[in-house]
Design a protein around this motif. Sequence first.
Motif, PDB file in Angstrom:
ATOM      1  N   ARG A  81       4.005 -19.647   0.845  1.00 41.61           N
ATOM      2  CA  ARG A  81       5.305 -19.469   0.186  1.00 41.61           C
ATOM      3  C   ARG A  81       5.664 -20.674  -0.674  1.00 41.61           C
ATOM      4  N   SER A  82       5.270 -21.865  -0.246  1.00 41.61           N
ATOM      5  CA  SER A  82       5.564 -23.062  -1.039  1.00 41.61           C
ATOM      6  C   SER A  82       4.837 -23.043  -2.382  1.00 41.61           C
ATOM      7  N   GLN A  83       3.785 -22.232  -2.491  1.00 42.40           N
ATOM      8  CA  GLN A  83       3.043 -22.090  -3.742  1.00 42.40           C
ATOM      9  C   GLN A  83       3.509 -20.881  -4.564  1.00 42.40           C
ATOM     10  N   GLY A  84       4.560 -20.206  -4.078  1.00 41.02           N
ATOM     11  CA  GLY A  84       5.135 -19.096  -4.836  1.00 41.02           C
ATOM     12  C   GLY A  84       4.635 -17.710  -4.471  1.00 41.02           C
ATOM     13  N   PHE A  85       3.830 -17.604  -3.422  1.00 41.46           N
ATOM     14  CA  PHE A  85       3.322 -16.295  -3.001  1.00 41.46           C
ATOM     15  C   PHE A  85       4.384 -15.551  -2.194  1.00 41.46           C
ATOM     16  N   GLU A  86       4.380 -14.231  -2.294  1.00 39.89           N
ATOM     17  CA  GLU A  86       5.186 -13.387  -1.424  1.00 39.89           C
ATOM     18  C   GLU A  86       4.296 -13.038  -0.233  1.00 39.89           C
ATOM     19  N   VAL A  87       4.727 -13.354   0.973  1.00 37.53           N
ATOM     20  CA  VAL A  87       3.874 -13.211   2.154  1.00 37.53           C
ATOM     21  C   VAL A  87       4.475 -12.206   3.130  1.00 37.53           C
ATOM     22  N   VAL A  88       3.639 -11.270   3.554  1.00 37.02           N
ATOM     23  CA  VAL A  88       3.982 -10.343   4.629  1.00 37.02           C
ATOM     24  C   VAL A  88       3.087 -10.720   5.803  1.00 37.02           C
ATOM     25  N   GLU A  89       3.717 -11.040   6.929  1.00 38.58           N
ATOM     26  CA  GLU A  89       2.979 -11.504   8.103  1.00 38.58           C
ATOM     27  C   GLU A  89       2.802 -10.387   9.128  1.00 38.58           C
ATOM     28  N   VAL A  90       1.595 -10.303   9.679  1.00 38.88           N
ATOM     29  CA  VAL A  90       1.313  -9.408  10.802  1.00 38.88           C
ATOM     30  C   VAL A  90       0.506 -10.187  11.832  1.00 38.88           C
ATOM     31  N   SER A  91       0.599  -9.746  13.086  1.00 37.26           N
ATOM     32  CA  SER A  91      -0.074 -10.475  14.158  1.00 37.26           C
ATOM     33  C   SER A  91      -1.388  -9.844  14.597  1.00 37.26           C
ATOM     34  N   SER A  92      -1.807  -8.786  13.905  1.00 37.50           N
ATOM     35  CA  SER A  92      -3.090  -8.167  14.240  1.00 37.50           C
ATOM     36  C   SER A  92      -3.622  -7.397  13.031  1.00 37.50           C
ATOM     37  N   ALA A  93      -4.913  -7.138  13.059  1.00 40.59           N
ATOM     38  CA  ALA A  93      -5.521  -6.314  12.014  1.00 40.59           C
ATOM     39  C   ALA A  93      -4.966  -4.899  12.067  1.00 40.59           C
ATOM     40  N   ASP A  94      -4.673  -4.423  13.281  1.00 41.10           N
ATOM     41  CA  ASP A  94      -4.108  -3.077  13.431  1.00 41.10           C
ATOM     42  C   ASP A  94      -2.788  -2.946  12.678  1.00 41.10           C
ATOM     43  N   GLU A  95      -1.919  -3.954  12.787  1.00 44.00           N
ATOM     44  CA  GLU A  95      -0.633  -3.923  12.087  1.00 44.00           C
ATOM     45  C   GLU A  95      -0.852  -3.931  10.565  1.00 44.00           C
ATOM     46  N   GLY A  96      -1.799  -4.726  10.113  1.00 45.03           N
ATOM     47  CA  GLY A  96      -2.106  -4.771   8.691  1.00 45.03           C
ATOM     48  C   GLY A  96      -2.594  -3.429   8.179  1.00 45.03           C
ATOM     49  N   MET A  97      -3.448  -2.778   8.951  1.00 44.74           N
ATOM     50  CA  MET A  97      -3.962  -1.471   8.555  1.00 44.74           C
ATOM     51  C   MET A  97      -2.845  -0.433   8.504  1.00 44.74           C
ATOM     52  N   GLU A  98      -1.878  -0.531   9.406  1.00 45.38           N
ATOM     53  CA  GLU A  98      -0.750   0.406   9.383  1.00 45.38           C
ATOM     54  C   GLU A  98       0.036   0.275   8.085  1.00 45.38           C
ATOM     55  N   LEU A  99       0.287  -0.951   7.632  1.00 43.06           N
ATOM     56  CA  LEU A  99       0.980  -1.148   6.356  1.00 43.06           C
ATOM     57  C   LEU A  99       0.182  -0.530   5.209  1.00 43.06           C
ATOM     58  N   LEU A 100      -1.107  -0.789   5.207  1.00 45.38           N
ATOM     59  CA  LEU A 100      -1.963  -0.290   4.128  1.00 45.38           C
ATOM     60  C   LEU A 100      -2.058   1.238   4.123  1.00 45.38           C
ATOM     61  N   LYS A 101      -1.973   1.846   5.287  1.00 36.67           N
ATOM     62  CA  LYS A 101      -2.004   3.310   5.368  1.00 36.67           C
ATOM     63  C   LYS A 101      -0.815   3.942   4.656  1.00 36.67           C
ATOM     64  N   PHE A 102       0.292   3.192   4.577  1.00 38.85           N
ATOM     65  CA  PHE A 102       1.492   3.697   3.919  1.00 38.85           C
ATOM     66  C   PHE A 102       1.597   3.206   2.479  1.00 38.85           C
ATOM     67  N   HIS A 103       0.460   2.833   1.913  1.00 39.85           N
ATOM     68  CA  HIS A 103       0.333   2.482   0.502  1.00 39.85           C
ATOM     69  C   HIS A 103       1.131   1.252   0.083  1.00 39.85           C
ATOM     70  N   VAL A 104       1.361   0.342   1.024  1.00 41.21           N
ATOM     71  CA  VAL A 104       1.933  -0.946   0.659  1.00 41.21           C
ATOM     72  C   VAL A 104       0.788  -1.740   0.042  1.00 41.21           C
ATOM     73  N   SER A 105       0.976  -2.208  -1.164  1.00 41.31           N
ATOM     74  CA  SER A 105      -0.132  -2.856  -1.865  1.00 41.31           C
ATOM     75  C   SER A 105      -0.029  -4.375  -1.793  1.00 41.31           C
TER      76      SER A 105
END
Length: 134
Positions: free
Chosen positions: A37-61
């Motif tokens: 974030r200090s470098q200007g990135f927008e960050v979405v945090e997840v605590s597992s690969a499973d959570e990340g895959m759930e976001l991606l399944k709903f077309h969050v890019s």
Amino acid sequence: MYPANFDGMPDGKDPPIRVLLAEDDFLIRLDFADSLRSQGFEVVEVSSADEGMELLKFHVSFNLVITDLNMPGRTDGVGLAKFVRNLTTKTGIVLVSSEPRPSEPELFDLVLRKPVWDLGARIKHLIGKAGYGD
């Protein structure tokens, strides 16, 4: 946070580069997210690969996925990388792990070995070279 299909800022500037950060260790995830974030990135945090895959399944890019290798759940960082690669080749994938080498290194654009200091600056350098924000 901007909607998943947001493609421009009201003032005409490009939106920030969106990063999915998958890391199960809370303190490491906090440090990495702050650095990004200090470098200007927008960050979405997840605590597992499973959570990340759930976001991606709903077309969050995301422009970039940064993942740990070993995490709790049904899958790990390699599984998340495979899932991302099946969706798109435009998303960069970075592995940050204490493991010496992933089983399928070709899935990753960059492999960093923990501990990693100032992750945001290193990733900003990668983005500049590879153009993942385009």
